[in-house]
Design a protein around this motif. Structure first.
Motif, PDB file in Angstrom:
ATOM      1  N   GLY A   3       0.898  -1.159  -0.033  1.00 38.28           N
ATOM      2  CA  GLY A   3       0.006  -0.095   0.062  1.00 38.28           C
ATOM      3  C   GLY A   3       0.828   1.250  -0.174  1.00 38.28           C
ATOM      4  O   GLY A   3       0.261   2.525  -0.029  1.00 38.28           O
ATOM      5  N   GLY A   4       2.127   0.975   0.142  1.00 34.39           N
ATOM      6  CA  GLY A   4       3.110   2.278  -0.075  1.00 34.39           C
ATOM      7  C   GLY A   4       3.476   2.785   1.368  1.00 34.39           C
ATOM      8  O   GLY A   4       4.026   3.814   1.542  1.00 34.39           O
ATOM      9  N   LEU A   5       2.992   2.162   2.431  1.00 35.67           N
ATOM     10  CA  LEU A   5       3.386   2.546   3.827  1.00 35.67           C
ATOM     11  C   LEU A   5       4.931   2.000   3.987  1.00 35.67           C
ATOM     12  O   LEU A   5       5.402   1.217   3.693  1.00 35.67           O
ATOM     13  CB  LEU A   5       2.707   1.795   4.985  1.00 35.67           C
ATOM     14  N   VAL A   6       5.826   2.946   4.711  1.00 34.69           N
ATOM     15  CA  VAL A   6       6.998   2.555   5.181  1.00 34.69           C
ATOM     16  C   VAL A   6       6.985   2.636   6.620  1.00 34.69           C
ATOM     17  O   VAL A   6       6.557   3.548   7.122  1.00 34.69           O
ATOM     18  CB  VAL A   6       7.957   3.831   4.435  1.00 34.69           C
ATOM     19  N   GLY A   7       7.720   1.679   7.164  1.00 32.96           N
ATOM     20  CA  GLY A   7       7.789   1.993   8.684  1.00 32.96           C
ATOM     21  C   GLY A   7       8.824   0.667   9.218  1.00 32.96           C
ATOM     22  O   GLY A   7       9.483   0.038   8.395  1.00 32.96           O
ATOM     23  N   LYS A   8       9.066   0.584  10.467  1.00 29.58           N
ATOM     24  CA  LYS A   8       9.856  -0.303  11.223  1.00 29.58           C
ATOM     25  C   LYS A   8       9.038  -1.568  11.772  1.00 29.58           C
ATOM     26  O   LYS A   8       8.204  -1.112  12.510  1.00 29.58           O
ATOM     27  CB  LYS A   8      10.678   0.403  12.091  1.00 29.58           C
ATOM     28  N   VAL A   9       9.731  -2.454  11.555  1.00 32.87           N
ATOM     29  CA  VAL A   9       9.234  -3.585  12.451  1.00 32.87           C
ATOM     30  C   VAL A   9       9.648  -3.665  13.686  1.00 32.87           C
ATOM     31  O   VAL A   9      10.627  -3.516  14.215  1.00 32.87           O
ATOM     32  CB  VAL A   9       9.800  -5.130  11.912  1.00 32.87           C
ATOM     33  N   THR A  10       8.524  -3.847  14.591  1.00 32.16           N
ATOM     34  CA  THR A  10       8.631  -3.606  16.089  1.00 32.16           C
ATOM     35  C   THR A  10       8.578  -5.175  16.825  1.00 32.16           C
ATOM     36  O   THR A  10       8.935  -5.439  17.695  1.00 32.16           O
ATOM     37  CB  THR A  10       7.629  -2.621  16.750  1.00 32.16           C
TER      38      THR A  10
ATOM     39  N   ILE B 134       4.276   2.678  11.924  1.00 33.99           N
ATOM     40  CA  ILE B 134       4.636   3.654  10.787  1.00 33.99           C
ATOM     41  C   ILE B 134       4.846   5.018  11.315  1.00 33.99           C
ATOM     42  O   ILE B 134       5.117   5.917  10.237  1.00 33.99           O
ATOM     43  CB  ILE B 134       3.401   3.531   9.808  1.00 33.99           C
ATOM     44  N   ALA B 135       4.474   5.313  12.625  1.00 34.73           N
ATOM     45  CA  ALA B 135       4.798   6.626  13.197  1.00 34.73           C
ATOM     46  C   ALA B 135       5.107   6.476  14.508  1.00 34.73           C
ATOM     47  O   ALA B 135       4.861   5.416  14.965  1.00 34.73           O
ATOM     48  CB  ALA B 135       3.669   7.876  12.684  1.00 34.73           C
ATOM     49  N   PRO B 136       5.444   7.373  15.182  1.00 34.95           N
ATOM     50  CA  PRO B 136       5.809   7.379  16.680  1.00 34.95           C
ATOM     51  C   PRO B 136       4.634   6.958  17.473  1.00 34.95           C
ATOM     52  O   PRO B 136       3.621   7.663  17.408  1.00 34.95           O
ATOM     53  CB  PRO B 136       6.331   8.696  17.023  1.00 34.95           C
ATOM     54  N   ASN B 137       4.557   5.711  17.948  1.00 37.12           N
ATOM     55  CA  ASN B 137       3.579   5.204  18.868  1.00 37.12           C
ATOM     56  C   ASN B 137       2.247   4.696  17.973  1.00 37.12           C
ATOM     57  O   ASN B 137       1.165   4.748  18.482  1.00 37.12           O
ATOM     58  CB  ASN B 137       3.207   6.155  19.931  1.00 37.12           C
ATOM     59  N   VAL B 138       2.543   4.701  16.891  1.00 38.22           N
ATOM     60  CA  VAL B 138       1.304   4.297  15.831  1.00 38.22           C
ATOM     61  C   VAL B 138       1.746   2.964  15.375  1.00 38.22           C
ATOM     62  O   VAL B 138       2.834   2.706  14.548  1.00 38.22           O
ATOM     63  CB  VAL B 138       1.039   5.029  14.795  1.00 38.22           C
TER      64      VAL B 138
END
Length: 175
Positions: free
Chosen positions: A87-94, A106-110
């Motif tokens: 979908g185009g989202l960029v984020g870090k694996v937690t 995908i954002a701080p605390n999201v």
């Protein structure tokens, strides 16, 4: 009394040969078509085999390699990796929830739950920039170079300090 005789074997009907007209107008009979011989069959099959081989080399094999590499990347996703989703989202694996799902920030605390099949690209943490070549390490045992420049700055009495807020490098004197 006469002995009963076996019934006569039926004779196969004769197949008329096709007739062809010649230029003189006389009808002639031609021989029936024969089955193709092995060399004739090979002449017809060789181009087909060549086309199949080319399609395999140019299309099928590279696609299967890419699929294997992508599956290996999806299996090796770890905490801290940066991902791009379909979908185009960029984020870090937690967190890795199970074999099919991960938790992505995908954002701080999201944080969202994401299926591994929705991952398009894995950008591993600390991946080097591809545009800049890495400098070669200096050979051991030789003096000079960067070591001499550092010692020269220390001898002149100047020290370099950095301001964490501005990010600028300042030169000041000690003493």
């Amino acid at each position: 009394p006469a002995a009963p005789s076996a019934p006569a074997a039926p004779t196969p009907p004769s197949v008329p040969l096709p007739t062809t007209a010649t230029q003189t107008g006389q009808a002639t009979e031609s021989a029936p078509p024969q089955a193709p011989t092995l060399p004739e069959m090979m002449e017809q099959l060789v181009p087909i085999i060549v086309v199949i081989a080319i399609v395999y080399i140019l299309v099928i094999r590279p696609r299967s390699r890419r699929e294997k590499e992508q599956l290996a990347q999806l299996r090796n996703v770890r905490r801290g990796d940066t991902l791009v989703t379909s979908g185009g989202l960029v984020g870090k694996v937690t967190k890795s929830i199970d074999d099919n799902e991960i938790e992505l920030e995908i954002a701080p605390n999201v944080r969202i739950r994401l299926l591994r099949s929705a991952i398009v690209e894995v950008r591993a943490k600390g991946e080097p920039v591809k545009d800049e070549p890495t400098p070669a390490p200096a050979p051991a045992g030789k003096s000079g170079g960067a070591r001499g420049a550092k010692s020269g700055a220390a001898k002149s009495g100047e020290a370099k300090t950095s301001d964490p807020k501005s990010g600028d490098t300042k030169t000041g004197s000690q003493g």
